[in-house]
Write a protein that holds these residues in place. Sequence first.
Motif, PDB file in Angstrom:
ATOM      1  N   ARG A  23     -16.624  16.148   0.836  1.00 11.42           N
ATOM      2  CA  ARG A  23     -16.632  14.916   0.046  1.00 11.42           C
ATOM      3  C   ARG A  23     -15.445  14.065   0.454  1.00 11.42           C
ATOM      4  O   ARG A  23     -14.337  14.567   0.641  1.00 11.42           O
ATOM      5  CB  ARG A  23     -16.558  15.212  -1.453  1.00 11.42           C
ATOM      6  N   ASP A  24     -15.707  12.781   0.577  1.00  8.23           N
ATOM      7  CA  ASP A  24     -14.651  11.845   0.950  1.00  8.23           C
ATOM      8  C   ASP A  24     -13.905  11.412  -0.316  1.00  8.23           C
ATOM      9  O   ASP A  24     -14.510  10.848  -1.243  1.00  8.23           O
ATOM     10  CB  ASP A  24     -15.255  10.632   1.669  1.00  8.23           C
ATOM     11  N   LEU A  25     -12.606  11.697  -0.356  1.00  9.65           N
ATOM     12  CA  LEU A  25     -11.789  11.319  -1.510  1.00  9.65           C
ATOM     13  C   LEU A  25     -11.320   9.879  -1.454  1.00  9.65           C
ATOM     14  O   LEU A  25     -10.681   9.409  -2.397  1.00  9.65           O
ATOM     15  CB  LEU A  25     -10.572  12.251  -1.607  1.00  9.65           C
ATOM     16  N   GLY A  26     -11.631   9.203  -0.387  1.00 13.13           N
ATOM     17  CA  GLY A  26     -11.195   7.825  -0.248  1.00 13.13           C
ATOM     18  C   GLY A  26      -9.779   7.737   0.300  1.00 13.13           C
ATOM     19  O   GLY A  26      -9.127   8.749   0.601  1.00 13.13           O
ATOM     20  N   ALA A  27      -9.316   6.526   0.433  1.00 10.33           N
ATOM     21  CA  ALA A  27      -7.957   6.302   0.932  1.00 10.33           C
ATOM     22  C   ALA A  27      -6.940   6.946  -0.006  1.00 10.33           C
ATOM     23  O   ALA A  27      -7.074   6.873  -1.230  1.00 10.33           O
ATOM     24  CB  ALA A  27      -7.697   4.809   1.071  1.00 10.33           C
ATOM     25  N   GLN A  28      -5.946   7.586   0.588  1.00 12.15           N
ATOM     26  CA  GLN A  28      -4.952   8.326  -0.180  1.00 12.15           C
ATOM     27  C   GLN A  28      -3.584   7.649  -0.099  1.00 12.15           C
ATOM     28  O   GLN A  28      -3.285   6.910   0.844  1.00 12.15           O
ATOM     29  CB  GLN A  28      -4.839   9.757   0.353  1.00 12.15           C
ATOM     30  N   ILE A  29      -2.784   7.943  -1.120  1.00 12.24           N
ATOM     31  CA  ILE A  29      -1.422   7.445  -1.182  1.00 12.24           C
ATOM     32  C   ILE A  29      -0.552   8.551  -1.772  1.00 12.24           C
ATOM     33  O   ILE A  29      -1.014   9.339  -2.613  1.00 12.24           O
ATOM     34  CB  ILE A  29      -1.338   6.155  -2.035  1.00 12.24           C
ATOM     35  N   SER A  30       0.680   8.632  -1.359  1.00 13.88           N
ATOM     36  CA  SER A  30       1.547   9.716  -1.800  1.00 13.88           C
ATOM     37  C   SER A  30       1.911   9.562  -3.269  1.00 13.88           C
ATOM     38  O   SER A  30       1.993   8.445  -3.805  1.00 13.88           O
ATOM     39  CB  SER A  30       2.811   9.759  -0.942  1.00 13.88           C
ATOM     40  N   TRP A  31       2.153  10.687  -3.915  1.00 19.33           N
ATOM     41  CA  TRP A  31       2.535  10.685  -5.319  1.00 19.33           C
ATOM     42  C   TRP A  31       3.865   9.983  -5.530  1.00 19.33           C
ATOM     43  O   TRP A  31       4.071   9.314  -6.558  1.00 19.33           O
ATOM     44  CB  TRP A  31       2.606  12.120  -5.839  1.00 19.33           C
ATOM     45  N   VAL A  32       4.770  10.146  -4.621  1.00 17.61           N
ATOM     46  CA  VAL A  32       6.087   9.504  -4.765  1.00 17.61           C
ATOM     47  C   VAL A  32       5.931   7.989  -4.814  1.00 17.61           C
ATOM     48  O   VAL A  32       6.542   7.300  -5.647  1.00 17.61           O
ATOM     49  CB  VAL A  32       7.015   9.938  -3.615  1.00 17.61           C
ATOM     50  N   THR A  33       5.095   7.477  -3.918  1.00 15.55           N
ATOM     51  CA  THR A  33       4.873   6.026  -3.901  1.00 15.55           C
ATOM     52  C   THR A  33       4.242   5.551  -5.209  1.00 15.55           C
ATOM     53  O   THR A  33       4.614   4.502  -5.759  1.00 15.55           O
ATOM     54  CB  THR A  33       3.981   5.653  -2.707  1.00 15.55           C
ATOM     55  N   VAL A  34       3.285   6.332  -5.702  1.00 20.41           N
ATOM     56  CA  VAL A  34       2.625   5.962  -6.954  1.00 20.41           C
ATOM     57  C   VAL A  34       3.614   5.953  -8.106  1.00 20.41           C
ATOM     58  O   VAL A  34       3.674   5.002  -8.908  1.00 20.41           O
ATOM     59  CB  VAL A  34       1.457   6.921  -7.243  1.00 20.41           C
ATOM     60  N   PHE A  35       4.413   6.988  -8.222  1.00 16.84           N
ATOM     61  CA  PHE A  35       5.372   7.071  -9.327  1.00 16.84           C
ATOM     62  C   PHE A  35       6.422   5.967  -9.252  1.00 16.84           C
ATOM     63  O   PHE A  35       6.788   5.367 -10.272  1.00 16.84           O
ATOM     64  CB  PHE A  35       6.033   8.441  -9.339  1.00 16.84           C
ATOM     65  N   LEU A  36       6.911   5.711  -8.060  1.00 18.08           N
ATOM     66  CA  LEU A  36       7.915   4.654  -7.930  1.00 18.08           C
ATOM     67  C   LEU A  36       7.332   3.297  -8.319  1.00 18.08           C
ATOM     68  O   LEU A  36       8.002   2.470  -8.961  1.00 18.08           O
ATOM     69  CB  LEU A  36       8.455   4.612  -6.504  1.00 18.08           C
ATOM     70  N   THR A  37       6.087   3.069  -7.937  1.00 12.86           N
ATOM     71  CA  THR A  37       5.450   1.802  -8.288  1.00 12.86           C
ATOM     72  C   THR A  37       5.171   1.718  -9.783  1.00 12.86           C
ATOM     73  O   THR A  37       5.368   0.664 -10.415  1.00 12.86           O
ATOM     74  CB  THR A  37       4.139   1.644  -7.495  1.00 12.86           C
ATOM     75  N   PHE A  74      14.505  12.917  -6.869  1.00 14.75           N
ATOM     76  CA  PHE A  74      15.401  14.058  -6.687  1.00 14.75           C
ATOM     77  C   PHE A  74      15.022  15.319  -7.466  1.00 14.75           C
ATOM     78  O   PHE A  74      15.593  16.377  -7.209  1.00 14.75           O
ATOM     79  CB  PHE A  74      16.832  13.662  -7.095  1.00 14.75           C
ATOM     80  N   VAL A  75      14.087  15.238  -8.378  1.00 15.75           N
ATOM     81  CA  VAL A  75      13.785  16.408  -9.208  1.00 15.75           C
ATOM     82  C   VAL A  75      12.369  16.929  -8.989  1.00 15.75           C
ATOM     83  O   VAL A  75      12.169  18.116  -8.726  1.00 15.75           O
ATOM     84  CB  VAL A  75      14.000  16.079 -10.712  1.00 15.75           C
ATOM     85  N   HIS A  76      11.389  16.067  -9.098  1.00 20.97           N
ATOM     86  CA  HIS A  76       9.996  16.513  -9.073  1.00 20.97           C
ATOM     87  C   HIS A  76       9.612  17.110  -7.714  1.00 20.97           C
ATOM     88  O   HIS A  76      10.013  16.604  -6.658  1.00 20.97           O
ATOM     89  CB  HIS A  76       9.049  15.351  -9.396  1.00 20.97           C
ATOM     90  N   ARG A  77       8.817  18.180  -7.791  1.00 20.42           N
ATOM     91  CA  ARG A  77       8.205  18.785  -6.607  1.00 20.42           C
ATOM     92  C   ARG A  77       6.702  18.840  -6.859  1.00 20.42           C
ATOM     93  O   ARG A  77       6.242  19.569  -7.743  1.00 20.42           O
ATOM     94  CB  ARG A  77       8.765  20.191  -6.349  1.00 20.42           C
ATOM     95  N   PHE A  78       5.978  18.092  -6.074  1.00 19.79           N
ATOM     96  CA  PHE A  78       4.552  17.892  -6.326  1.00 19.79           C
ATOM     97  C   PHE A  78       3.735  18.953  -5.605  1.00 19.79           C
ATOM     98  O   PHE A  78       3.978  19.267  -4.426  1.00 19.79           O
ATOM     99  CB  PHE A  78       4.127  16.495  -5.867  1.00 19.79           C
ATOM    100  N   SER A  79       2.738  19.482  -6.312  1.00 17.91           N
ATOM    101  CA  SER A  79       1.836  20.465  -5.706  1.00 17.91           C
ATOM    102  C   SER A  79       0.844  19.791  -4.768  1.00 17.91           C
ATOM    103  O   SER A  79       0.358  20.420  -3.828  1.00 17.91           O
ATOM    104  CB  SER A  79       1.082  21.231  -6.797  1.00 17.91           C
ATOM    105  N   HIS A  80       0.535  18.539  -5.016  1.00 13.63           N
ATOM    106  CA  HIS A  80      -0.360  17.768  -4.150  1.00 13.63           C
ATOM    107  C   HIS A  80       0.422  16.601  -3.557  1.00 13.63           C
ATOM    108  O   HIS A  80       1.141  15.900  -4.272  1.00 13.63           O
ATOM    109  CB  HIS A  80      -1.571  17.238  -4.930  1.00 13.63           C
ATOM    110  N   GLY A  81       0.258  16.417  -2.283  1.00 11.14           N
ATOM    111  CA  GLY A  81       1.043  15.384  -1.614  1.00 11.14           C
ATOM    112  C   GLY A  81       0.539  13.978  -1.849  1.00 11.14           C
ATOM    113  O   GLY A  81       1.326  13.025  -1.830  1.00 11.14           O
ATOM    114  N   THR A  82      -0.770  13.845  -2.078  1.00 15.50           N
ATOM    115  CA  THR A  82      -1.349  12.504  -2.197  1.00 15.50           C
ATOM    116  C   THR A  82      -2.288  12.421  -3.387  1.00 15.50           C
ATOM    117  O   THR A  82      -2.665  13.439  -3.980  1.00 15.50           O
ATOM    118  CB  THR A  82      -2.131  12.137  -0.915  1.00 15.50           C
ATOM    119  N   MET A  83      -2.672  11.226  -3.696  1.00 16.34           N
ATOM    120  CA  MET A  83      -3.687  10.949  -4.707  1.00 16.34           C
ATOM    121  C   MET A  83      -4.502   9.753  -4.237  1.00 16.34           C
ATOM    122  O   MET A  83      -4.061   8.988  -3.356  1.00 16.34           O
ATOM    123  CB  MET A  83      -3.034  10.655  -6.061  1.00 16.34           C
ATOM    124  N   PRO A  84      -5.706   9.555  -4.752  1.00 15.66           N
ATOM    125  CA  PRO A  84      -6.523   8.418  -4.303  1.00 15.66           C
ATOM    126  C   PRO A  84      -5.808   7.086  -4.522  1.00 15.66           C
ATOM    127  O   PRO A  84      -5.121   6.891  -5.532  1.00 15.66           O
ATOM    128  CB  PRO A  84      -7.778   8.539  -5.159  1.00 15.66           C
TER     129      PRO A  84
END
Length: 488
Positions: free
Chosen positions: A259-273, A327-337
């Motif tokens: 299954r295609d999850l679509g374009a992905q973006i990193s969790w760090v980028t999402v949280f910062l935004t 500096f604190v969070h460690r994500f189990s998944h590198g990206t999200m849609p």
Amino acid sequence: MEGSRWWLWVLALQPALPLEGSGGSSVGRPGRCLDSGVLPKRQPRNLFPALHGCALLPPFCGSLRLDGRRAAQGLCLGWGGEKPAAQGSAGSLPAPRQNLISQPAQSCFQWGGLWWGLTGISQATGRGRRGGERAGLVAGAEGGMDMNLVVREASQGLALDLNSLPGPAPPKTAKKTKKGVLFFEVEILDAKTREKLCFLDKVEPHATIAEIKNLFTKSHPQWYPARQSLRLDPKGKSLKDEDVLQKLPVGTTATLYFRDLGAQISWVTVFLTEYAGPLFIYLLFYFRVPFIYGHKYDFTSSRHTVVHLACICHSFHYVKRLLETLFVHRFSHGTMPLRNIFKNCTYYWGFAAWMAYYINHPLYTPPTYGAQQVKLALAIFVICQLGNFSIHMALRNLRPAGSKTRKIPFPTKNPFTWLFLLVSCPNYTYEVGSWIGFTIMTQCLPVALFSLVGFIQMTIWAKGKHRSYLKEFRDYPPLRSPIVPFLL
């Protein structure tokens, strides 16, 4: 006779072959006694004639108990078939005994004590050779012969016959058979159309799903690994990247659905935004920039202390979140849609603008109970913010950097972590508490709605994590609730 020497007796029963030049006689060609120091020329055809005498000599020597004189007589009979010249009738052997002894002695003394050497082969070759030399020396000493000649004959005869004997068989070394590596065949189908997208041949059994995704990307570069979702059933759950192929319930030919999850973006980028937006938007309303409240109130400030305190609390909350993301969070998944960033930003940015508009409005009225209500709400907010940060640090220490391992979180020496005794996700409990305190402080309806929506969403997340803990760890504490102690 020992069991290991039975073959000598079998060989003794065969007729001895005559020496060359004897004319077929069983006695051998005439020769001189060893006392004269001249040795007859011997040319044995093979080893077996010598063994005949070696096998028969010891019984006769033992039964007759020959002394030195009779040994010399037997030695001379063996070489020449004649008695020594100076022998009396008393020292001669009986005729039957001479015929029996002369033929075996002919071969035995010819090979110089080979029998005694051969009897020691079963123990050690060196011992057998020393035994042969010792036998020749003893026979020569008793018969009055030249010791040098006897030693030389015994040594040479033993060396010749031992070299002709077959040596021990070399030990058989077990051949190491290489076990064939069982490779897998992976067939990847589209989860919707069942169309065959890729066929991977000779995939190693210990390959992970992440490695299979990399192989799939080589044939379909537009679907990079973070965009892929592989599953065993078209409507099933996605397989984890660390899952091993041979541990999955599949045969040697595995069928996976894509299954295609679509374009992905990193969790760090999402949280910062997500968190940078509310921080910036709230400050725009706080400083009352133009075109928000009218020109009359451009860049003016509120006269109420609670408005300034609310801006500090709101800014502190989102600055903390930004720093924790870095500096604190460690994500189990590198990206999200990629589409999730628009949904999340709409939620955070929209509520931040709505709350900031009413709290910083020129017509805003302070809380009903005044300073006491504000101080109580401020205490709740600060305590919950410290508790939230403590839980994030405790969760960070459970997962080593760069890994996806999961462990059961337990309280530490930090008192804020003791809430782990009652709930599975105390970070969400402290988060909801912070916004409840902020709601009491500002006494604003948009803040209350934002807290309610956030509580509903975090309750869904907490229940999912709680079920995951119960499924993964059998010894998980049973008294824990997802988010609210003893209730929810």
